[in-house]
Scaffold this active site. Sequence first.
Site, PDB file in Angstrom:
ATOM      1  N   HIS A 191       0.835  -1.195   0.000  1.00 49.50           N
ATOM      2  CA  HIS A 191       0.000   0.000   0.000  1.00 49.50           C
ATOM      3  C   HIS A 191       0.872   1.248   0.000  1.00 49.50           C
ATOM      4  O   HIS A 191       1.981   1.244   0.538  1.00 49.50           O
ATOM      5  CB  HIS A 191      -0.894   0.034   1.251  1.00 49.50           C
ATOM      6  CG  HIS A 191      -1.931  -1.028   1.248  1.00 49.50           C
ATOM      7  ND1 HIS A 191      -1.682  -2.311   1.701  1.00 49.50           N
ATOM      8  CD2 HIS A 191      -3.226  -1.012   0.832  1.00 49.50           C
ATOM      9  CE1 HIS A 191      -2.777  -3.031   1.575  1.00 49.50           C
ATOM     10  NE2 HIS A 191      -3.729  -2.271   1.046  1.00 49.50           N
ATOM     11  N   MET A 229       7.722  -3.468   5.286  1.00 51.36           N
ATOM     12  CA  MET A 229       8.342  -3.516   3.961  1.00 51.36           C
ATOM     13  C   MET A 229       9.127  -2.240   3.672  1.00 51.36           C
ATOM     14  O   MET A 229      10.175  -2.281   3.025  1.00 51.36           O
ATOM     15  CB  MET A 229       7.288  -3.768   2.879  1.00 51.36           C
ATOM     16  CG  MET A 229       6.624  -5.137   2.994  1.00 51.36           C
ATOM     17  SD  MET A 229       7.779  -6.526   3.178  1.00 51.36           S
ATOM     18  CE  MET A 229       8.740  -6.370   1.687  1.00 51.36           C
ATOM     19  N   GLU A 230       8.652  -1.109   4.166  1.00 53.35           N
ATOM     20  CA  GLU A 230       9.384   0.140   3.990  1.00 53.35           C
ATOM     21  C   GLU A 230      10.715   0.101   4.731  1.00 53.35           C
ATOM     22  O   GLU A 230      11.741   0.532   4.190  1.00 53.35           O
ATOM     23  CB  GLU A 230       8.529   1.325   4.460  1.00 53.35           C
ATOM     24  CG  GLU A 230       7.384   1.676   3.536  1.00 53.35           C
ATOM     25  CD  GLU A 230       6.202   0.709   3.569  1.00 53.35           C
ATOM     26  OE1 GLU A 230       5.292   0.856   2.731  1.00 53.35           O
ATOM     27  OE2 GLU A 230       6.172  -0.211   4.425  1.00 53.35           O
ATOM     28  N   ASP A 232      27.705  -0.359  -4.015  1.00 53.71           N
ATOM     29  CA  ASP A 232      27.943   0.393  -5.250  1.00 53.71           C
ATOM     30  C   ASP A 232      29.077   1.396  -5.093  1.00 53.71           C
ATOM     31  O   ASP A 232      29.940   1.518  -5.963  1.00 53.71           O
ATOM     32  CB  ASP A 232      26.658   1.117  -5.677  1.00 53.71           C
ATOM     33  CG  ASP A 232      26.876   1.969  -6.913  1.00 53.71           C
ATOM     34  OD1 ASP A 232      27.338   1.435  -7.944  1.00 53.71           O
ATOM     35  OD2 ASP A 232      26.591   3.186  -6.846  1.00 53.71           O
TER      36      ASP A 232
END
Length: 161
Positions: A84, A118-119, A133
Amino acid sequence: MSNESSGGFSHLNETGQPAMVDISGKLDTYRIAIAESRVFLPQVVRDQFQGHDIQTRKGGVFQTAIIAGIMAAKKTPELIPLCHTLLLDGCDVNIQLEDSEAVIRCTVKTTGKTGVEMEALTGASIAALTIYDMCKALTQEMVIRETKLISKTGGKHDYTR
């Protein structure tokens, strides 16, 4: 829809097809989730530390990873199809060097009808990928070892690892 009709998975409908969970009947509650990622940093990377960060031509590694983690937490529903869209009350990413690992903690807060696990997991994961990276020019021997939920509060069930 009950979970029983979908074999216990909340993101499947009665026919077993993907569906966004219907949260329309839920009440707003204050919710917090904390997730952690760990990145193994070989000695050649750790040798570059000055103070609390690694400075590169791209900028401070941890500073950049913190910003990337916050941005990722805000974009979670764009990356994970059935999440959501949430208005985040806060997002904090903290990175510490512990022995040979960068330990990333992402804390996300909201007041809403669904949690922010999830965030928090997305924020921690993207911060870890950003460290990789930015340091890959030194070595590709870094390892993103684990990403896990540490805790969540609010909603139906609280959880602490």
